[in-house]
Design an enzyme around this catalytic site. Structure first.
Site, PDB file in Angstrom:
ATOM      1  N   ARG A 182       0.844  -1.185   0.000  1.00  0.00           N
ATOM      2  CA  ARG A 182       0.000   0.000   0.000  1.00  0.00           C
ATOM      3  C   ARG A 182       0.884   1.240   0.000  1.00  0.00           C
ATOM      4  O   ARG A 182       1.943   1.257   0.650  1.00  0.00           O
ATOM      5  CB  ARG A 182      -0.866   0.035   1.262  1.00  0.00           C
ATOM      6  CG  ARG A 182      -2.102  -0.816   1.190  1.00  0.00           C
ATOM      7  CD  ARG A 182      -3.153  -0.228   0.253  1.00  0.00           C
ATOM      8  NE  ARG A 182      -4.349  -1.039   0.211  1.00  0.00           N
ATOM      9  CZ  ARG A 182      -4.638  -1.932  -0.742  1.00  0.00           C
ATOM     10  NH1 ARG A 182      -3.805  -2.147  -1.745  1.00  0.00           N
ATOM     11  NH2 ARG A 182      -5.768  -2.597  -0.718  1.00  0.00           N
ATOM     12  N   GLU A 234      -3.837   7.574  -4.449  1.00  0.00           N
ATOM     13  CA  GLU A 234      -4.134   7.086  -5.809  1.00  0.00           C
ATOM     14  C   GLU A 234      -5.459   7.658  -6.321  1.00  0.00           C
ATOM     15  O   GLU A 234      -6.383   7.809  -5.528  1.00  0.00           O
ATOM     16  CB  GLU A 234      -4.210   5.547  -5.792  1.00  0.00           C
ATOM     17  CG  GLU A 234      -2.888   4.929  -5.428  1.00  0.00           C
ATOM     18  CD  GLU A 234      -2.953   3.408  -5.287  1.00  0.00           C
ATOM     19  OE1 GLU A 234      -3.989   2.805  -5.632  1.00  0.00           O
ATOM     20  OE2 GLU A 234      -1.971   2.838  -4.819  1.00  0.00           O
ATOM     21  N   HIS A 268      -0.728   0.953 -10.116  1.00  0.00           N
ATOM     22  CA  HIS A 268      -1.424  -0.058  -9.292  1.00  0.00           C
ATOM     23  C   HIS A 268      -2.010  -1.174 -10.166  1.00  0.00           C
ATOM     24  O   HIS A 268      -3.233  -1.341 -10.255  1.00  0.00           O
ATOM     25  CB  HIS A 268      -2.527   0.589  -8.436  1.00  0.00           C
ATOM     26  CG  HIS A 268      -2.936  -0.286  -7.273  1.00  0.00           C
ATOM     27  ND1 HIS A 268      -3.415   0.219  -6.086  1.00  0.00           N
ATOM     28  CD2 HIS A 268      -2.928  -1.638  -7.125  1.00  0.00           C
ATOM     29  CE1 HIS A 268      -3.708  -0.785  -5.262  1.00  0.00           C
ATOM     30  NE2 HIS A 268      -3.413  -1.917  -5.879  1.00  0.00           N
TER      31      HIS A 268
HETATM   32  C1  8YV Z   1      -6.715  -4.083  -6.365  1.00  0.00           C
HETATM   33  C2  8YV Z   1      -5.463  -4.516  -4.182  1.00  0.00           C
HETATM   34  O1  8YV Z   1      -6.022  -3.169  -7.127  1.00  0.00           O
HETATM   35  O2  8YV Z   1      -6.279  -6.595  -3.433  1.00  0.00           O
HETATM   36  C3  8YV Z   1      -5.854  -5.493  -3.126  1.00  0.00           C
HETATM   37  O3  8YV Z   1      -5.718  -5.170  -1.943  1.00  0.00           O
HETATM   38  O4  8YV Z   1      -4.951  -3.503  -3.916  1.00  0.00           O
HETATM   39  C4  8YV Z   1      -5.674  -4.834  -5.612  1.00  0.00           C
HETATM   40  O5  8YV Z   1      -5.785  -6.162  -5.864  1.00  0.00           O
HETATM   41  C5  8YV Z   1      -7.782  -3.373  -5.674  1.00  0.00           C
HETATM   42  O6  8YV Z   1      -8.460  -4.143  -4.756  1.00  0.00           O
HETATM   43  C6  8YV Z   1      -8.768  -2.842  -6.707  1.00  0.00           C
HETATM   44  O7  8YV Z   1      -9.631  -1.990  -6.141  1.00  0.00           O
END
Ligand code: 8YV
Length: 313
Positions: A233, A262, A280
């Site tokens: 993150r 983001e 991302h």
């Molecule tokens: C996705 C993520 O980009 O799973 C996660 O925690 O950060 C990613 O797989 C995200 O969930 C999309 O909104």
């Protein structure tokens, strides 16, 4: 009897169609012209939420407005967008999408590592700019050979990164809340681990407990030959400190897939030629995102059909 589900933002058709086919009614929060009026009308009957880290937060204020809420299904493994402790205190189940994105995200980390240490994206831009006929691309100052890897956050993704790094012959260390039964060297302190490795990969969850764990002190400990990769993150890293470390060459380079705000990425970071910046995309392939969508859907369907969620957190 239809079950009313609140969706906090756009989701893949797999989620919407699956819930629709089961006879559930979807209420699209992000499309409501007047959020308050919309919630006032539907709140009493909402029994499930489908949400994602990229949407609005599911906080106590929202949870409190939904007296019939039973389950919050998150699209994504990271769920700091949901106040899970508060949901639990109200007896509400929270689910996420583990496992199905582990390999994809670990692959992205290895890609970022190679792109960063061997300047692969810069070298490609060099060819495309037609510069190769004038001179070969300059030798990269660093190589992956003999680099030691430190993983911050040894969860599913962290372990998958470690297994890949073993195939690259990299000695592996990790830092997290607890020592685990794994063959890799444990550090309780992130600064100490940073001092001991050449590449620091952040794969920990977001949230208050890990916010800015990678700060100026950690970056200084990583040192002028050190590389930071972040696939966890954006909040794990103090962005200001990172930009300063990149600008002053206090570290060699960084490869990032995630950011604090983001999809906004600071101009100063974009200006750093020693940073590889991805938007991302860690889990962003069609097969992986479809698997995440199926799990998001099936957690809701399983709960309402059998009282059993597949992957409760
Ligand atoms: C996705 C993520 O980009 O799973 C996660 O925690 O950060 C990613 O797989 C995200 O969930 C999309 O909104």
């Amino acid at each position: 009897m239809t079950i009313d589900i609140l969706m906090t933002g756009p989701m893949m058709a797999i989620v919407e169609d699956g819930l629709g086919a089961a006879g559930h009614t979807i209420h699209r929060l992000w499309q409501a012209p007047d959020r308050e009026a919309f919630l006032a009308e539907i709140a009493p009957k909402i029994r499930g939420i489908a949400t994602s880290y990229a949407h609005a937060r599911v906080d106590p204020a929202l949870i409190d407005r939904l007296p019939a809420l039973e389950i919050i299904s998150n699209f994504g493994v990271g769920y700091e967008n949901i106040d899970a402790a508060y949901a639990k205190s109200r007896g509400i189940v929270v689910t996420n999408t583990p496992d199905v994105l582990t390999d994809e995200t670990a692959d992205t980390a290895m890609g970022l590592l190679l792109m960063t240490v061997r300047e692969l994206s810069r070298a490609e831009r060099y060819l495309r700019a037609g510069r190769w006929p004038q001179a070969p691309y300059p030798l990269t100052p660093a190589s992956l050979t003999d680099r030691r890897l430190g993983i911050y956050g040894l969860g599913r993704v962290g372990k998958a990164i470690a297994r890949r790094a073993e195939a690259f012959n990299m000695p592996i260390a990790y830092c997290g809340r607890t020592r685990q039964d794994v063959p890799w060297r444990y550090h309780a302190s992130l600064v100490e681990m940073a001092r001991d490795v050449d590449v620091l990969v952040a794969a920990a969850p977001g949230g208050a407990a890990t916010r800015h764990a990678v700060d100026a002190e950690v970056l200084e400990a990583l040192g002028p030959t050190g590389i930071l990769v972040n696939v966890g993150r954006g909040s794990l890293v103090d962005t200001e400190a990172l930009i300063e470390a990149l600008e002053s060459r206090a570290i060699l380079a960084a490869g990032l897939d995630v950011y604090e705000d983001e999809p906004r990425v600071p101009e100063r970071l974009i200006a750093c030629d020693n940073a590889v910046l991805l938007p991302h995309v860690g889990s962003a392939s069609i097969p992986t995102r479809e698997a995440m969508a199926r799990l998001t859907r099936d957690n809701l369907l399983g709960w309402f059909r059998e009282g059993r969620a597949l992957t409760a957190v």
